[in-house]
Scaffold this motif. Sequence first.
Motif, PDB file in Angstrom:
ATOM      1  N   VAL A  43       0.740  -1.335  -0.113  1.00  0.00           N
ATOM      2  CA  VAL A  43       0.014   0.213  -0.024  1.00  0.00           C
ATOM      3  C   VAL A  43       1.077   1.464  -0.097  1.00  0.00           C
ATOM      4  O   VAL A  43       0.590   2.198  -0.767  1.00  0.00           O
ATOM      5  N   PHE A  48      -0.366  -1.955  -4.422  1.00  0.00           N
ATOM      6  CA  PHE A  48      -1.358  -2.918  -3.975  1.00  0.00           C
ATOM      7  C   PHE A  48      -2.673  -2.919  -4.880  1.00  0.00           C
ATOM      8  O   PHE A  48      -3.139  -4.076  -5.075  1.00  0.00           O
ATOM      9  N   PHE A  49      -3.083  -2.120  -5.470  1.00  0.00           N
ATOM     10  CA  PHE A  49      -4.281  -1.959  -6.254  1.00  0.00           C
ATOM     11  C   PHE A  49      -3.759  -1.765  -7.677  1.00  0.00           C
ATOM     12  O   PHE A  49      -4.872  -1.452  -8.544  1.00  0.00           O
ATOM     13  N   ASP A  51      -3.306  -4.354  -9.758  1.00  0.00           N
ATOM     14  CA  ASP A  51      -3.981  -5.549 -10.354  1.00  0.00           C
ATOM     15  C   ASP A  51      -5.383  -5.297 -10.388  1.00  0.00           C
ATOM     16  O   ASP A  51      -6.214  -6.376 -10.877  1.00  0.00           O
ATOM     17  N   ASP A  52      -5.950  -4.321  -9.781  1.00  0.00           N
ATOM     18  CA  ASP A  52      -7.576  -4.008  -9.972  1.00  0.00           C
ATOM     19  C   ASP A  52      -8.025  -3.635 -11.355  1.00  0.00           C
ATOM     20  O   ASP A  52      -7.280  -2.826 -11.856  1.00  0.00           O
TER      21      ASP A  52
ATOM     22  N   LYS B  46      -8.249  -5.561   1.173  1.00  0.00           N
ATOM     23  CA  LYS B  46      -8.388  -4.349   0.366  1.00  0.00           C
ATOM     24  C   LYS B  46      -9.707  -3.309   0.718  1.00  0.00           C
ATOM     25  O   LYS B  46      -9.862  -2.338   0.951  1.00  0.00           O
ATOM     26  N   ILE B  49      -8.611  -1.211   3.545  1.00  0.00           N
ATOM     27  CA  ILE B  49      -7.727  -0.028   3.189  1.00  0.00           C
ATOM     28  C   ILE B  49      -8.730   0.904   2.752  1.00  0.00           C
ATOM     29  O   ILE B  49      -8.568   2.134   2.977  1.00  0.00           O
ATOM     30  N   ARG B  50      -9.953   0.455   1.861  1.00  0.00           N
ATOM     31  CA  ARG B  50     -10.726   1.325   1.167  1.00  0.00           C
ATOM     32  C   ARG B  50     -11.500   1.969   2.478  1.00  0.00           C
ATOM     33  O   ARG B  50     -11.793   3.247   2.121  1.00  0.00           O
ATOM     34  N   LEU B  54      -6.200   5.278   1.957  1.00  0.00           N
ATOM     35  CA  LEU B  54      -5.116   4.665   1.548  1.00  0.00           C
ATOM     36  C   LEU B  54      -4.039   5.140   2.538  1.00  0.00           C
ATOM     37  O   LEU B  54      -2.912   4.605   2.675  1.00  0.00           O
ATOM     38  N   VAL B  57      -3.793   4.032   6.567  1.00  0.00           N
ATOM     39  CA  VAL B  57      -3.801   2.686   7.011  1.00  0.00           C
ATOM     40  C   VAL B  57      -2.418   2.282   7.829  1.00  0.00           C
ATOM     41  O   VAL B  57      -1.539   2.976   7.204  1.00  0.00           O
TER      42      VAL B  57
END
Lengths: 183, 96
Positions: A43, A48-49, A51-52, B46, B49-50, B54, B57
């Motif tokens: 993060v 971290f995101f 691959d979204d 995920k 964190i949402r 971001l 956390v």
Amino acid sequence: MKMEEVSMSSLDNSKLEGLAQDILSDLVEDACLGLCFEVHRAVKQGYFFLDDTDQESMRDFEIVDQPGLDVFGQVYNQWKNKECVCPNCSRSIAASRFAPHLEKCLGMGRNSSRIANRRIVTGNNTNNKSESDQEDNDDVNDNDWSYGAEKKAKKRKSDKVPFIFIVKFKSINITHTHISVCI
Amino acid sequence: MSKDSQMRAAINQKLIEMGERERLKEVLRAKLVECGWKDQLKAHCKDVIREKGLEHVTVEDLVTEVTPKGRALVPDSVKKELLQRIRAFLAQHATL
């Protein structure tokens, strides 16, 4: 050692079982902690995101399952009978024969040094006319575009190899005699 | 009670000394990846964190949110296999 101090009499089965459970939960906790560190780092580093993807773009890359089409939805043998135009000699050649043709046409690739050698040798020992003859000869026998001529082409090559050796051999002899004359 | 805790400490020491703890950890990690535990927890992360944002956390947040779920999601077959190995180790080394 500490282990010897521990008497086995105090270790009945239920205690051993409890110990095993504790060790397992320790291990699971370790795994969780490892995952937390991993995710936290991802993060903070911002990957971290990555691959979204949204549903819409996923639909574009769905695997196609229809007869006659490949997984990308294209006709899979559309290139089978394609012809390419050689940029050097402007002939059109079957795609499967294009690479070998281009190799010879441009004088590059595995045999190039041999061809170049031959040209240098013939250029040194005879006049320029024979060199140009050689090239003309190449063009005449260049049957790359058709499958039937393959055997013929190979035969032609093997015919020419002894000729190169003879020429080389002769040139060596000449230098020898030359040296002896000088002495 | 102190004898009990002493015994526990001794066995944990032995686990580390023999390298068995590392081996068990490696086996557990492989099994958890294989059975999708890691993916499930990542999906949960995920969401967390949402929810938190971001930037805000922390590792502590993640640990408190993830650990209970992580414990619950370990499949029984994996638990059973690990326990088998731990019991075998105990049987081998506690009787020395």
